[in-house]
Design an enzyme around this catalytic site. Structure first.
Site, PDB file in Angstrom:
ATOM      1  N   HIS A 191      74.014  13.483  29.526  1.00 13.76           N
ATOM      2  CA  HIS A 191      74.374  14.897  29.337  1.00 13.76           C
ATOM      3  C   HIS A 191      73.103  15.736  29.213  1.00 13.76           C
ATOM      4  CE1 HIS A 191      74.647  18.287  26.553  1.00 13.76           C
ATOM      5  NE2 HIS A 191      75.841  18.524  27.038  1.00 13.76           N
ATOM      6  N   ASN A 192      72.174  15.273  28.417  1.00  9.96           N
ATOM      7  CA  ASN A 192      70.947  16.048  28.217  1.00  9.96           C
ATOM      8  C   ASN A 192      70.088  16.094  29.481  1.00  9.96           C
ATOM      9  OD1 ASN A 192      71.946  16.020  25.598  1.00  9.96           O
ATOM     10  ND2 ASN A 192      69.905  15.980  24.706  1.00  9.96           N
TER      11      ASN A 192
END
Ligand code: 2AM
Length: 503
Positions: free
Chosen positions: A210-211
């Site tokens: 996600h990051n």
């Protein structure tokens, strides 16, 4: 102190811990809180008593044994301490007070391999360990984060009601995040942005990806801004208005929305727009780097995600760039006259590149689940990201739909919706990248995304020559196009008879 009263405990009362504790209390749970420095606990409780409607459900503890005793068994104890050594130290302090079956939940920004290691150790001691990615910053923690938990399924079942209650919620019909939560008044209904991800470090792994995606999403937006500024001479406020428009369409997302706001913000200290006064050096905390490094380890071409990390690294070389700008020449930038057409080209470049970036993130997770023995549900992961987190966007609903249409989808770009978008947008995308290159404007994310698209759709690549080079200097062998796969040949390239042998 009444024992066994709290439904859950939380250690670590920095900003994230305080906000998550209040979120939990707002949902009707009694929560015991503890911090290494007891003054912070006292201050937090005193402050909550003054202004938080749910303060009677907070139990402030300054003694660790008392804290543990105050929680109902099997105990659920959330850690929100600094990732790394602090997490290990906190676990060690807790262990003597725990009883079999108790559950530690690490909501910090742990590296997923640390989570796997901790889970293994704690399960050998008879405890459960859940690593839960928490995304959405302090507002998310307070009113609904995106939560990515992993560990034993048994432990998850115990945690699930609380995690589902406190997570962000999306509208089941539109996929849009439900907004309007306030202290003491949480959101009712909606689909919670959490689900069981898998065993050991899977949750923190998904949070890491996600990051990584967040890094490239941000970089792509920056490149779109930079092209409008340099090729069209638009000021920040004008560009902000374009982002506002884009936020009404297929690009609609939290990051596009805040970009529109940021660009239109005037400088409170003087004339002009604030963004023009912000120094062009970007920091990083490492999760993008972890994603790119893992992609290299697993040999997955997540080149756009890696470019986003490199772009921050290059931005940080400010002094060097300032010197080099006096020494290295480039083309003179020619401003484009057809503003409307170029803005549309840039919008398409942004959308097509974004598809590639997400395709890379999901391709990486698809490889990781094989390598690390997980079974990830990509439709659900995209759904968890629809609310609460930084990359929340309408786009993610399309990803969920794509994986529902075809759970075995090889690559997101092959789904009919995304394929069509790439086909329709690519001439614009190429125009934006070509103009950028011709004018000497760096677009590493747009450029690497288009290279990924073109590479992925190429039945033939020049790796024939590459493999021949490897065979020439290192006898690494090659396969032949006119022979079955798995048959390897070597040619003694430099000898006079140039004999090919099967090996
Ligand atoms: P502190 O307030 O006592 O410093 C974020 O830094 C959170 O992690 C804070 O709650 C902080 O506690 C805690 N923390 C940092 N290092 C720690 C350690 N070595 N042991 C326990 N908690 C720690």
């Amino acid at each position: 102190m009444q024992t066994n009263r709290a439904d859950i405990g939380l250690v670590g009362l920095a900003v994230m811990g305080q906000n998550l504790a209040l979120n939990i209390a707002d949902h009707g749970y009694t929560i015991a809180v503890f911090n290494r420095n007891p003054d912070k606990t006292r201050e937090f409780i005193a402050c909550c008593e003054r202004q938080e409607p749910s303060s009677e459900r907070l139990i402030g503890c300054v003694d660790l044994a008392e804290f543990v005793r105050s929680i109902k068994r099997p105990r659920k104890i959330v850690l929100l301490v600094k990732a790394g050594e602090a997490t290990d130290a906190t676990i060690e302090h807790l262990l003597p007070h725990l009883e079999a079956g108790d559950i530690i939940i690490d909501g910090g920004n742990a590296h997923w391999q640390d989570t796997t290691r901790r889970e293994k150790r704690l399960s050998a001691l008879g405890f459960h360990f859940i690593g839960s990615g928490v995304s959405g910053g302090e507002t998310g923690a307070r009113f609904g984060p995106s939560l990515m938990p992993s560990g034993t399924f048994e432990a998850w079942q115990s945690l699930e009601p609380i995690w589902r209650d406190i997570a962000a919620k999306v509208d089941p019909d539109t996929g849009k995040p439900l907004e309007g939560a306030a202290p003491g008044k949480p959101i009712q209904g909606g689909i919670p942005c959490t689900a069981y991800i898998g065993p050991n470090g899977a949750g923190h792994y998904v949070k890491m990806v996600h990051n990584g995606i967040e890094y490239i999403d941000m970089q792509l937006i920056c490149e779109a801004y930079w092209l409008m500024k340099n090729l069209l001479g638009m000021n920040a406020g004008e560009i902000g208005k374009i982002f506002e428009e884009w936020n009404q369409g297929e690009l609609s997302s939290y990051l596009i929305e805040i970009t529109g706001d940021i660009l239109q913000q005037k400088d409170p200290e003087g004339d002009g727009y604030l963004v023009d006064k912000v120094l062009d050096t970007a920091g990083q905390k490492g999760t993008g780097l972890w994603t790119a490094a893992n992609a290299l380890t697993l040999a997955i071409p997540a080149n756009a995600i890696a470019e986003a990390v490199y772009a921050r690294a290059l931005s940080a070389l400010k002094d060097e760039r300032v010197s080099a700008s006096q020494m290295l020449d480039g083309p003179v930038v020619t401003q484009e006259s057809d503003r409307k057409a170029l803005i549309e080209a840039i919008r398409n470049a942004l959308f097509c590149s974004k598809i590639c970036a997400y395709a890379q993130g999901f391709q990486l997770m698809a490889e990781a689940q094989i390598e690390y023995d997980w079974q990830l549900d990509f439709g659900t992961i995209a759904q968890i990201w629809q609310g609460g987190c930084i990359i929340r966007a309408g786009f993610l609903r399309k990803i969920t739909e794509a994986y529902h249409r075809n759970p075995g989808l090889m690559n997101l770009m092959l789904d009919p919706y995304f394929k069509n978008a790439l086909h329709e947008g690519q001439s614009h995308w190429r125009k934006a990248v070509s103009l950028a290159v011709a004018n000497g404007i760096p677009v590493p994310a747009f450029g690497s995304a288009v290279a990924y698209y073109d590479g992925y759709r190429s039945a033939f690549l020049p790796a024939n020559l590459l493999q021949a080079q490897r065979d020439f200097f290192g006898s690494h062998t090659y396969e032949r196009t006119d022979q079955p796969r798995g048959k390897f040949f070597h040619l003694d390239w430099s000898s006079s008879d140039r004999q090919q042998n099967e090996v």
